[in-house]
Structure formats: C-alpha cells, structure tokens
Design a protein around this motif. Structure first.
Motif, PDB file in Angstrom:
ATOM      1  N   ALA A 168      38.850  50.175  45.515  1.00  0.00           N
ATOM      2  CA  ALA A 168      38.087  50.523  44.433  1.00  0.00           C
ATOM      3  C   ALA A 168      38.341  51.622  43.799  1.00  0.00           C
ATOM      4  O   ALA A 168      38.596  52.756  44.375  1.00  0.00           O
ATOM      5  CB  ALA A 168      36.456  50.276  44.854  1.00  0.00           C
ATOM      6  N   ALA A 169      38.325  51.580  42.386  1.00  0.00           N
ATOM      7  CA  ALA A 169      38.802  52.809  41.436  1.00  0.00           C
ATOM      8  C   ALA A 169      37.256  53.014  40.910  1.00  0.00           C
ATOM      9  O   ALA A 169      36.376  52.232  40.486  1.00  0.00           O
ATOM     10  CB  ALA A 169      39.588  52.402  40.418  1.00  0.00           C
ATOM     11  N   LEU A 262      44.868  50.401  36.455  1.00  0.00           N
ATOM     12  CA  LEU A 262      44.212  49.578  37.032  1.00  0.00           C
ATOM     13  C   LEU A 262      45.136  48.077  37.011  1.00  0.00           C
ATOM     14  O   LEU A 262      44.832  47.309  38.139  1.00  0.00           O
ATOM     15  CB  LEU A 262      42.711  49.289  36.505  1.00  0.00           C
ATOM     16  N   GLU A 269      38.492  45.914  42.215  1.00  0.00           N
ATOM     17  CA  GLU A 269      37.151  46.481  42.588  1.00  0.00           C
ATOM     18  C   GLU A 269      37.180  47.801  41.612  1.00  0.00           C
ATOM     19  O   GLU A 269      37.590  48.727  42.114  1.00  0.00           O
ATOM     20  CB  GLU A 269      36.913  46.698  43.617  1.00  0.00           C
ATOM     21  N   ARG A 270      36.287  47.817  40.666  1.00  0.00           N
ATOM     22  CA  ARG A 270      36.236  48.905  39.762  1.00  0.00           C
ATOM     23  C   ARG A 270      34.821  49.509  39.423  1.00  0.00           C
ATOM     24  O   ARG A 270      33.851  48.447  38.937  1.00  0.00           O
ATOM     25  CB  ARG A 270      36.907  48.426  38.135  1.00  0.00           C
ATOM     26  N   ALA A 295      34.876  46.567  34.726  1.00  0.00           N
ATOM     27  CA  ALA A 295      34.017  47.191  35.774  1.00  0.00           C
ATOM     28  C   ALA A 295      33.380  45.804  36.562  1.00  0.00           C
ATOM     29  O   ALA A 295      32.895  44.993  35.985  1.00  0.00           O
ATOM     30  CB  ALA A 295      32.969  48.052  35.339  1.00  0.00           C
TER      31      ALA A 295
END
Length: 369
Positions: A168-169, A262, A269-270, A295
C-alpha cells in the motif's frame, strides 16, 4: 387527591415557591394530584439582607394534564424528588399563583438538530428520502437519534469485507500528516496485529522530510529503505508500505510522476490521507485528486482540531473509499479511532452510545433531550 387539592382545569399553569425538591414534589402531588406535569424549575436567590443567611428557594411551574388510562409514575416525582434530604412536613412558602394557560412548547425537530451537528444537506436529503424517515419523525427525539445512528451505520457499513493491506502507498496533499498517519498504521500493524514487513520511501523531483518515520521503524524493528528498493513483501503474509511525496491540488500535471510510480510498480492499494480540519473546498479537491490517482482507502487526520464531525458522513457513505482509521492527535502511536463508523456515530449522535435504547419516555424526557 387530598382535600387540599386545587380545583384545577387541565392545561392551567401554577407557580409554587418551595424550599427544596422534596417539598416541591409533595406540594405538586397534594395540590394538583398525580397527573401534574412540571414545566420548569428555577432557583430563586433571596433578596436584600436576607440573602446573607437565607437559603435559595425553588420556583416551580406545573400544569395538570389529562389523566392517563394506565397508571404511571408522576413526572413531578421523577424530575424533582432527587434530593437526599429527609422528607419534611409540607409548608407552602407562597400561595400558588395561577398563570395564563399556554400551549406546550413545540417539538424539537430532528432535521434542524442534525444540521446543527454538522450533517450536510446531501446526507439530510438521503435521510429524508429514506423509508425510515417518516417513522423517525414520529419518535421521541432521543429514540429518533438512536435510530438515525443505526440507519447511517447500516448504510455506511454495507460494504464487502476487505483483505488486510499488503502493498500500500500512503499519499496526500501537503499538511495532511500522511507520514504520521503511516507511523500510526505501522504501530498498529506490528504491536496489535503482530505483522511484519518493511517500508520504502520515494522522492521524485525534490527531497522530502520523513520526520519521525526512521526512528519509529528502528524502534519497531521494521526495515526502512529508499527507492529503488524491493517493493515486494520479504516474508509470506508480510507487508510493504510506501511513503510518497505530497500530491498537488492545483496542478494535476505535477502528479504525473506519482501516478507513473504507482502504475509502474503495480501498487493497487492506495491510501489517501486527508486533513479533516481543512475547509470543505480543499477537502473535496483532495478527495477528487486522490480518486484520480486510484485511491482505494482513506485516512482522515487532525480530528482533534475539528469541532463538528458530521461532514465526514458524506465521504464514508457516498465516497467509495474504504476508511482505515481516524487520527485524533499528533502522537506516532495511539490517538486514533479504528472503528470509524462507531467513532463518527458517537461524535455526531452521542445519545446512541447505549447499545439498548431506553423505552419511550414521557414528554418531559423528550423536552430534556
């Protein structure tokens, strides 16, 4: 009624001046009977030199309601007989004063109350168009608040179960506290869920301060690497989280490097981090930019600076992003609400904290609510 009971017509108001709550309850029962209803209670301070040693008195205004078919506890006894003093013989301090009969105060409406709590017009429109609204309007106010909270939680919580984050970012506009939000999430993952993994930081066109993230990672035993580095979990069931630079609200072209990263690293997963204390326009703009970048989750920060939380219902019900938690302080650990819907319900509809609603109370309870 006793022989001293007044020949009172229903709806007529009477004013009594008494010494204490026990005396007030006894006087009202004696003079008006079991069907009296207390309209107001006010403390009256003695005037002149008597105020130096005399005790304050209570001015009570009560009226006589129509008898109920079923026996019920006297509202006067319920509201006033709360003192620990021993009951004393009744001595009315002044002759009851007959006041002009007045209509009962209008019922507090649910919609204006929700509006004052920060609910947006969009959420109010959703409520008013729902099948539950007519019944909410007929309920006593305390019950209507309970059922409103339950309805909103059902609507907001009607989502599919999501799997734990793995790659996740974390990103968001400047000033949202995205790195602090990542620290809170890391502390929860390691200490509460016993997960392990590593963190990767990335910089595109300018250096970015990481704050206390290196110190926290060292304390938790989590490796911290700078991109280019491995972007895959090192252990089965582990995680890798990315701390990314701020996104721009005014210039979408400035977010191209972030979007390319990304996409190139296939990070699906953002997590969008937003400052809930920002104005409505800035919050909407940040949310829109986050959606443009794909997102999937959202974290709201700075809730400790927000007086009214009602506006967050828009994002949780109609936004489409899965909320991770609400950040309620600047600490790297704690200061957060994991059960987002429960926290929001408690802050916007505090009466719904009771898991089992109380039975319908009489009109005086509704007025008090």
């Amino acid at each position: 009624m006793s022989s001293a009971t007044l020949n009172a017509a229903p709806g007529t108001c009477y004013k009594f001046t008494v010494n204490n709550a026990h005396e007030a309850a006894a006087v009202i029962r004696e003079r008006l009977g079991e069907h009296a209803r207390v309209l107001s209670v006010r403390q009256v301070e003695p005037s002149g030199l008597r105020g130096l040693w005399a005790n304050p008195k209570l001015e009570v205004i009560a009226s006589l309601d129509q008898p109920e078919p079923a026996p019920a506890a006297s509202p006067a006894r319920h509201l006033l007989a709360t003192s620990d003093e021993a009951a004393t013989p009744v001595a009315v301090a002044s002759t009851p004063t007959v006041l002009r009969a007045a209509p009962r105060a209008s019922r507090i409406e649910l919609a204006p109350l929700l509006r004052r709590s920060g609910f947006s017009e969009a959420i109010l429109a959703r409520l008013e168009s729902s099948p539950a609204w007519p019944s909410l309007q007929e309920m006593p106010l305390h019950r209507a608040l309970v059922e409103t909270g339950r309805y909103l939680r059902r609507v907001a919580g009607a989502r599919r179960a999501v799997a734990p984050l793995t790659r996740a970012a974390f990103f968001g506009p400047a000033g949202t506290g995205r790195t602090t939000a990542l620290c809170k999430w890391l502390a929860t993952e390691v200490s509460r869920r016993a997960r392990t993994g590593h963190v990767v930081t990335a910089e595109f066109d300018q250096p970015v301060s990481r704050g206390a993230l290196p110190v926290l990672c060292e304390a938790l035993g989590i490796p911290l690497a700078h991109f280019p580095a491995s972007t895959r979990p090192a252990t089965p069931g582990g995680f890798v989280y990315f701390d990314l630079p701020a996104l721009s609200l005014r210039d979408p072209a400035a977010n191209v490097a972030l979007a390319d990263f990304l996409s190139r690293e296939q990070i699906t997963e953002r997590v969008l981090v937003l400052n809930a204390a920002y104005g409505h326009a800035a919050l909407r703009a940040g949310y829109a930019r986050g959606r443009e970048l794909g997102a999937t989750h959202v974290i709201f920060t700075h809730l400790d600076e927000l007086a009214q939380w009602g506006g967050l219902w828009d994002y949780l019900i109609d936004g489409g992003l899965e909320p991770l938690f609400l950040s309620t302080g600047p600490a790297l650990t704690g200061d957060g609400e994991d059960d987002v819907f429960d926290a929001l319900t408690r802050r916007t509809l505090p009466i719904v904290a009771d898991p089992e609603p109380a039975p319908d109370a009489d009109d005086s309870t509704e007025d008090a609510a």
